[in-house]
Design a protein around this motif. Structure first.
Motif, PDB file in Angstrom:
ATOM      1  N   CYS A   1       0.818  -1.212   0.000  1.00 36.23           N
ATOM      2  CA  CYS A   1       0.000   0.000   0.000  1.00 36.23           C
ATOM      3  C   CYS A   1       0.856   1.268   0.000  1.00 36.23           C
ATOM      4  CB  CYS A   1      -0.922   0.013   1.218  1.00 36.23           C
ATOM      5  SG  CYS A   1      -2.091   1.390   1.189  1.00 36.23           S
ATOM      6  N   ILE A   2       0.474   2.237  -0.849  1.00 28.65           N
ATOM      7  CA  ILE A   2       1.147   3.539  -0.860  1.00 28.65           C
ATOM      8  C   ILE A   2       0.159   4.686  -0.669  1.00 28.65           C
ATOM      9  CG2 ILE A   2       3.105   2.768  -2.255  1.00 28.65           C
ATOM     10  CD1 ILE A   2       1.715   4.108  -4.671  1.00 28.65           C
ATOM     11  N   LEU A   3      -1.095   4.357  -0.273  1.00 25.68           N
ATOM     12  CA  LEU A   3      -2.088   5.408  -0.070  1.00 25.68           C
ATOM     13  C   LEU A   3      -1.638   6.398   0.999  1.00 25.68           C
ATOM     14  CD1 LEU A   3      -5.536   3.564  -0.142  1.00 25.68           C
ATOM     15  CD2 LEU A   3      -4.810   5.421  -1.650  1.00 25.68           C
ATOM     16  N   SER A   4      -1.096   5.889   2.079  1.00 25.76           N
ATOM     17  CA  SER A   4      -0.670   6.752   3.173  1.00 25.76           C
ATOM     18  C   SER A   4       0.440   7.695   2.718  1.00 25.76           C
ATOM     19  CB  SER A   4      -0.201   5.906   4.360  1.00 25.76           C
ATOM     20  OG  SER A   4       0.145   6.718   5.453  1.00 25.76           O
ATOM     21  N   ASN A   5       1.390   7.160   1.962  1.00 20.41           N
ATOM     22  CA  ASN A   5       2.468   7.996   1.425  1.00 20.41           C
ATOM     23  C   ASN A   5       1.896   9.108   0.548  1.00 20.41           C
ATOM     24  OD1 ASN A   5       3.246   5.159   1.819  1.00 20.41           O
ATOM     25  ND2 ASN A   5       5.301   5.846   1.314  1.00 20.41           N
ATOM     26  N   TYR A   6       0.991   8.733  -0.320  1.00 21.05           N
ATOM     27  CA  TYR A   6       0.443   9.676  -1.296  1.00 21.05           C
ATOM     28  C   TYR A   6      -0.361  10.789  -0.621  1.00 21.05           C
ATOM     29  CZ  TYR A   6      -2.147  11.466  -5.312  1.00 21.05           C
ATOM     30  OH  TYR A   6      -2.687  12.278  -6.273  1.00 21.05           O
ATOM     31  N   CYS A   7      -1.177  10.426   0.371  1.00 23.28           N
ATOM     32  CA  CYS A   7      -2.101  11.396   0.970  1.00 23.28           C
ATOM     33  C   CYS A   7      -1.500  12.194   2.115  1.00 23.28           C
ATOM     34  CB  CYS A   7      -3.363  10.689   1.458  1.00 23.28           C
ATOM     35  SG  CYS A   7      -4.364   9.969   0.143  1.00 23.28           S
TER      36      CYS A   7
ATOM     37  N   ASN B   1       2.124  11.672   3.222  1.00 23.77           N
ATOM     38  CA  ASN B   1       3.586  11.567   3.284  1.00 23.77           C
ATOM     39  C   ASN B   1       4.054  10.753   4.488  1.00 23.77           C
ATOM     40  OD1 ASN B   1       6.023  12.072   1.942  1.00 23.77           O
ATOM     41  ND2 ASN B   1       6.550  13.752   3.321  1.00 23.77           N
ATOM     42  N   ARG B   2       3.177   9.894   4.986  1.00 23.17           N
ATOM     43  CA  ARG B   2       3.536   8.951   6.044  1.00 23.17           C
ATOM     44  C   ARG B   2       3.644   7.565   5.422  1.00 23.17           C
ATOM     45  NH1 ARG B   2      -0.690   9.879  10.858  1.00 23.17           N
ATOM     46  NH2 ARG B   2       0.076   7.773  11.313  1.00 23.17           N
ATOM     47  N   ASP B   3       4.791   6.955   5.551  1.00 20.73           N
ATOM     48  CA  ASP B   3       5.098   5.729   4.824  1.00 20.73           C
ATOM     49  C   ASP B   3       4.537   4.509   5.548  1.00 20.73           C
ATOM     50  OD1 ASP B   3       6.177   3.628   3.400  1.00 20.73           O
ATOM     51  OD2 ASP B   3       8.137   4.577   3.155  1.00 20.73           O
ATOM     52  N   SER B   4       3.516   3.889   4.962  1.00 22.26           N
ATOM     53  CA  SER B   4       2.905   2.714   5.584  1.00 22.26           C
ATOM     54  C   SER B   4       3.875   1.546   5.669  1.00 22.26           C
ATOM     55  CB  SER B   4       1.662   2.286   4.794  1.00 22.26           C
ATOM     56  OG  SER B   4       1.995   2.029   3.448  1.00 22.26           O
ATOM     57  N   ASN B   5       4.850   1.504   4.782  1.00 22.95           N
ATOM     58  CA  ASN B   5       5.802   0.397   4.763  1.00 22.95           C
ATOM     59  C   ASN B   5       7.042   0.657   5.614  1.00 22.95           C
ATOM     60  OD1 ASN B   5       4.321  -1.326   2.914  1.00 22.95           O
ATOM     61  ND2 ASN B   5       4.723   0.268   1.412  1.00 22.95           N
ATOM     62  N   ARG B   6       6.981   1.751   6.381  1.00 21.24           N
ATOM     63  CA  ARG B   6       8.058   2.031   7.344  1.00 21.24           C
ATOM     64  C   ARG B   6       7.454   2.380   8.706  1.00 21.24           C
ATOM     65  NH1 ARG B   6      11.749   6.445   4.689  1.00 21.24           N
ATOM     66  NH2 ARG B   6      13.405   5.686   6.054  1.00 21.24           N
ATOM     67  N   GLY B   7       6.214   1.956   8.924  1.00 25.27           N
ATOM     68  CA  GLY B   7       5.603   2.083  10.244  1.00 25.27           C
ATOM     69  C   GLY B   7       4.698   3.275  10.437  1.00 25.27           C
ATOM     70  N   GLY B   8       4.421   4.044   9.376  1.00 22.76           N
ATOM     71  CA  GLY B   8       3.671   5.277   9.566  1.00 22.76           C
ATOM     72  C   GLY B   8       2.288   5.302   8.945  1.00 22.76           C
ATOM     73  N   CYS B   9       1.668   4.155   8.737  1.00 22.55           N
ATOM     74  CA  CYS B   9       0.382   4.101   8.040  1.00 22.55           C
ATOM     75  C   CYS B   9      -0.667   4.999   8.703  1.00 22.55           C
ATOM     76  CB  CYS B   9      -0.134   2.665   8.000  1.00 22.55           C
ATOM     77  SG  CYS B   9      -1.690   2.512   7.091  1.00 22.55           S
ATOM     78  N   ALA B  10      -1.281   5.874   7.908  1.00 25.00           N
ATOM     79  CA  ALA B  10      -2.332   6.769   8.393  1.00 25.00           C
ATOM     80  C   ALA B  10      -3.726   6.192   8.151  1.00 25.00           C
ATOM     81  CB  ALA B  10      -2.215   8.132   7.706  1.00 25.00           C
ATOM     82  N   GLN B  11      -3.794   4.954   7.673  1.00 20.63           N
ATOM     83  CA  GLN B  11      -5.055   4.251   7.429  1.00 20.63           C
ATOM     84  C   GLN B  11      -6.016   5.062   6.556  1.00 20.63           C
ATOM     85  OE1 GLN B  11      -6.537   2.881  11.283  1.00 20.63           O
ATOM     86  NE2 GLN B  11      -5.281   1.038  11.067  1.00 20.63           N
ATOM     87  N   ILE B  12      -5.498   5.480   5.411  1.00 16.14           N
ATOM     88  CA  ILE B  12      -6.321   6.245   4.472  1.00 16.14           C
ATOM     89  C   ILE B  12      -7.546   5.447   4.032  1.00 16.14           C
ATOM     90  CG2 ILE B  12      -6.296   7.535   2.291  1.00 16.14           C
ATOM     91  CD1 ILE B  12      -4.397   8.572   4.494  1.00 16.14           C
ATOM     92  N   CYS B  13      -7.409   4.136   3.954  1.00 11.61           N
ATOM     93  CA  CYS B  13      -8.531   3.300   3.520  1.00 11.61           C
ATOM     94  C   CYS B  13      -9.713   3.393   4.480  1.00 11.61           C
ATOM     95  CB  CYS B  13      -8.086   1.850   3.361  1.00 11.61           C
ATOM     96  SG  CYS B  13      -7.380   1.119   4.853  1.00 11.61           S
ATOM     97  N   ARG B  14      -9.494   3.894   5.685  1.00 10.42           N
ATOM     98  CA  ARG B  14     -10.599   4.037   6.631  1.00 10.42           C
ATOM     99  C   ARG B  14     -11.168   5.469   6.638  1.00 10.42           C
ATOM    100  NH1 ARG B  14     -10.599  -0.829   8.155  1.00 10.42           N
ATOM    101  NH2 ARG B  14      -8.755  -1.954   8.887  1.00 10.42           N
ATOM    102  N   TRP B  15     -10.598   6.326   5.813  1.00  5.93           N
ATOM    103  CA  TRP B  15     -11.154   7.668   5.683  1.00  5.93           C
ATOM    104  C   TRP B  15     -12.451   7.608   4.865  1.00  5.93           C
ATOM    105  CZ3 TRP B  15      -6.742  11.717   4.435  1.00  5.93           C
ATOM    106  CH2 TRP B  15      -5.787  11.657   5.458  1.00  5.93           C
TER     107      TRP B  15
END
Length: 395
Positions: A175-181, A183-197
């Protein structure tokens, strides 16, 4: 039949409850290289203490080292792996080929488990990781029953599969949604759970509906299939949820523990599974499904237009002590005289009780307990072991 029940541990407290309520092993992260940056995680001293404690119980500890590494992340990784090996961690979970190569180069004693972040879904990928020293593959959440059978048959590797918890809307680890929306890298521990927005829905630059659109997957729940999973060669049943509460971890682990024990004893009934589903459907705030195991997910496995994720308030109290039937409780949610409640714990069968009288710390009678973490007492006809829990009654 050897089935490992693997629990999340986002802190030392959650580790304690996971083991107490029936986990055979836990997985957790240090302060570096793990995918749950917002979890409390473990200092190096805490990691050493946790491994020693687990081994004193004849249980295991797996440490996640499963971020996607950028150049700046490589500083210190070799020393970190050597440290984990020195404290006798049972296995690391890795997905980046750099870590996997270092594992082989350093000839480490702990096992190498391939993280779900590697999205392993076929035998050739699994065989490659086996050639690099992997003992176990944590299959992608998207693995089907047929995938599992094929990989097991052709590799002989230990297989670990998620059986309960949150799903990823993207393929696991991609997933790169978090990075895109954000700038928090889901693949480095920073997932912002954009899919739940929730999003406004536009077509041709026109807003189509006032209802909010989301792409949220419903949670995973494999109660119906755990017996079948064990029969096709799954070695470890993994629970997701390092960010979840002690009530969630304890309840889910205890539920699966009792079902696994019944599978081993060949005593599992449909009534057992139905009761387990009632408990698990209340402990989280999203609906749960079997997802990819026996078919491709469809409209019923995902939320699209609107959903409810109400906070669960079933956890009423934590048992602190008990003496001659006087039970000392740390209140967690509101309860009152006349309420029917359940007591649960790892060393006794869950039972219900109608609250007759509530006492404060000075043994004055109360009608209600409505102050979180307030200490209150109930009088029962039995003692309740410390670290047991009181919840809303479930029929």
């Amino acid at each position: 039949m050897n089935i490992e029940l693997l629990a999340p541990a986002g802190s030392k407290e959650k580790m304690f409850y996971a083991f107490l309520y029936g986990a055979d092993a836990i997985y957790f992260a240090g302060r570096e290289y793990g995918l749950r940056a917002n979890a409390k995680n473990f200092s190096r001293d805490e990691m050493k203490e946790t491994v020693e404690y687990a081994h004193s119980l004849n249980k295991k500890c797996y440490v996640t080292v499963n971020i996607v590494f950028h150049d700046e992340d490589l500083d210190g990784i070799k020393e970190y792996l050597l440290f984990l090996d020195s404290i006798k961690v049972d296995a690391i979970l890795a997905s980046d080929i750099t870590v996997i190569s270092l594992y082989k180069e350093l000839k480490l004693h702990m096992e190498l488990h391939i993280s779900t972040q590697a999205s392993t879904l076929n035998r050739e990928a699994a065989l490659f990781y086996k050639s690099m020293g992997a003992k176990r593959i944590v299959l992608a959440r998207e693995a089907s029953r047929e995938d599992i059978i094929d990989i097991k048959k052709n590799t002989g590797l230990d297989l670990e599969c998620f059986v309960h918890g949150a799903m990823c809307t993207s393929f696991s680890g991609r997933c790169i949604l978090s990075n895109y929306c954000t700038n928090r890298d889901s693949n480095r521990g920073g997932c912002a759970q954009i899919c739940r927005w929730e999003f406004d829905y536009y077509k041709d630059n026109k807003k189509i509906t006032d209802k909010k659109f989301s792409m949220t997957s419903k949670d995973l729940n494999m109660i119906e299939y755990i017996k079948d999973m064990s029969s096709i060669g799954v070695n470890s049943f993994k629970i997701e949820g390092r960010m979840r509460s002690i009530y969630y971890v304890s309840t889910v682990i205890l539920t699966y523990r009792r079902l696994i024990d019944k599978i081993k004893n060949n005593t599992l009934t449909d009534n057992d599974k139905e009761y387990a589903l009632k408990i698990l459907n209340r402990v989280a705030n999203r609906e749960s499904m079997s997802q990819f195991y026996n078919k491709l997910p469809g409209v019923n496995e995902q939320y699209y237009l609107g959903r409810k994720e109400e906070s669960n308030q079933d956890f009423l109290g934590l048992i602190l002590d008990s003496n001659n039937g006087l039970v000392k409780i740390e209140e967690r949610n509101y309860f009152k005289v006349g309420d029917k409640v359940d007591f649960l714990g790892p060393s006794f069968e869950t039972f219900s009780y109608v609250i007759d009288t509530i006492y404060d710390i000075d043994m004055n009678k109360l009608d209600v307990a409505n102050h979180p973490q307030e200490i209150v007492y109930l009088k029962l006809d039995r003692d309740i072991p410390k670290h047991s829990m009181m919840r809303v009654h479930i029929e």
